[in-house]
Design an enzyme around this catalytic site. Sequence first.
Site, mmCIF file in Angstrom:
data_model
loop_
_atom_site.group_PDB
_atom_site.id
_atom_site.type_symbol
_atom_site.label_atom_id
_atom_site.label_comp_id
_atom_site.label_asym_id
_atom_site.label_seq_id
_atom_site.Cartn_x
_atom_site.Cartn_y
_atom_site.Cartn_z
ATOM 1 N N GLY A 9 8.898 2.480 4.978
ATOM 2 C CA GLY A 9 9.003 1.007 4.927
ATOM 3 C C GLY A 9 10.443 0.759 4.101
ATOM 4 O O GLY A 9 10.453 -0.286 3.432
ATOM 5 N N GLY A 12 12.569 -2.843 3.769
ATOM 6 C CA GLY A 12 11.978 -3.979 3.072
ATOM 7 C C GLY A 12 12.681 -4.149 1.619
ATOM 8 O O GLY A 12 14.016 -3.726 1.345
ATOM 9 N N GLN A 13 11.951 -4.981 0.723
ATOM 10 C CA GLN A 13 12.959 -5.549 -0.496
ATOM 11 C C GLN A 13 13.454 -4.379 -1.199
ATOM 12 O O GLN A 13 14.592 -4.241 -1.656
ATOM 13 C CB GLN A 13 12.289 -6.488 -1.037
ATOM 14 N N ASP A 35 11.091 2.992 9.369
ATOM 15 C CA ASP A 35 10.467 1.588 9.355
ATOM 16 C C ASP A 35 9.756 1.341 10.780
ATOM 17 O O ASP A 35 9.995 2.158 11.490
ATOM 18 C CB ASP A 35 11.251 0.488 8.941
ATOM 19 N N ASP A 54 5.491 4.170 12.040
ATOM 20 C CA ASP A 54 4.379 3.608 11.764
ATOM 21 C C ASP A 54 3.517 4.547 10.870
ATOM 22 O O ASP A 54 3.096 5.527 11.317
ATOM 23 C CB ASP A 54 3.363 2.835 12.951
ATOM 24 N N TYR A 144 -5.116 -7.571 -2.366
ATOM 25 C CA TYR A 144 -4.010 -6.606 -2.321
ATOM 26 C C TYR A 144 -4.205 -5.728 -3.876
ATOM 27 O O TYR A 144 -4.115 -4.714 -3.959
ATOM 28 C CB TYR A 144 -2.714 -7.442 -2.950
ATOM 29 N N LYS A 148 -4.631 -2.210 -4.513
ATOM 30 C CA LYS A 148 -3.838 -0.916 -5.241
ATOM 31 C C LYS A 148 -4.491 -0.305 -6.455
ATOM 32 O O LYS A 148 -4.211 0.593 -6.853
ATOM 33 C CB LYS A 148 -2.749 -2.025 -5.962
#
Length: 312
Positions: A9, A12-13, A35, A54, A144, A148
Amino acid sequence: MERKVLIIGASGQIGTELVLTLRKRIGSNNVVASDLKPLAKDSKLFNGPFEILDVLDKEVLLAIVKKHEINEVYLLAALLSATAEENPMFAWKLNMEGLFNVLNLAKDNFIKKIFWPSSIAVFGPSSPKNNTPQQTVMEPTTVYGISKLAGERWCEYYFNKYGVDVRSIRYPGLISFGSKPGGGTTDYAVDIFYKAKKGQKFDCFLNKDTALPMMYMEDAINATLDLMDAKSSSLSVRSSYNISALSFTPEQLFDNICHYFPKFEIEYNPDFRQTIANSWPASINDDVARNDWGWKSYFDLDKLCSVMIKNI
Ligand code: NAD
Ligand code: AKB
């Protein structure tokens, strides 16, 4: 042992900043970014190895780990709070199965160390709203947050049962200019800077008095790397650590930005993300992280606004 890191990932940010910082510290070739899709033409991640991956495809994941002789994985692929509410079943699948695929790599001795981020979303409306402690009532009301919290329990389980060295932080809302955020409730606090800089009115999806825990990205990256460098014996938490830097409302952020752009305008039009924000803490207690591995933040609101406005 030489560190060989895989970041999942990575576009991403958080990934974008983490890859660049880690490559500076341990060498570009020792940090493999990955990613779902190929890197965008203007990506900053061309300075080292990249794989399409993935995380739900465990065969490809294992093949990449073997190919690059990876011993450390940072798992950043997930659906964030707002996007997850739009697709709860897929959010649960991605956020949980992705974690299991990585935890099992360590259980089966293919890798030695894992970083997996949790979030302040693990807390819910019945948790203390202010100065929320490390250990308290946790009844999250978002998919979410549920994913988590379940992930945290599994991390601790894999540590206790199989000795898997997995480390985790409950990030607050992260603010950065390197890469845009991807579908969270705290994203307004990044979007607002782009509108201010363009001289456009900002339509805020949260009410003006909604205080949330926030942090500048450099603090978050340093926290992550410090936690990963900490001696295993100093860590008393194997679920996930609270860390804290700032807490502000949209109105306080707007007021600060107005020092730079006095004509900047804002309108408050809360949507479904207001309900999510209402269920989260306003501020976090991070005494345990400070005591265990010396966590400390450096960016206050003035410094954060000044860096964002300069760089956006
Ligand atoms: P992001 O949405 O910006 O980036 C996630 C990246 O994962 C994207 O590049 C996406 O393409 C990739 N991805 C999605 N599905 C994938 C898959 N199946 N396989 C591989 N890659 C996939 O998210 P972020 O803000 O960088 O957050 C990273 C992690 O940190 C997440 O677990 C998130 O919950 C957590 N976190 C973030 C924040 C924050 O404010 N950014 C706060 C708390 C926790
Ligand atoms: C989100 O808003 O979903 C994230 C988070 C706090 O986990 N930024």
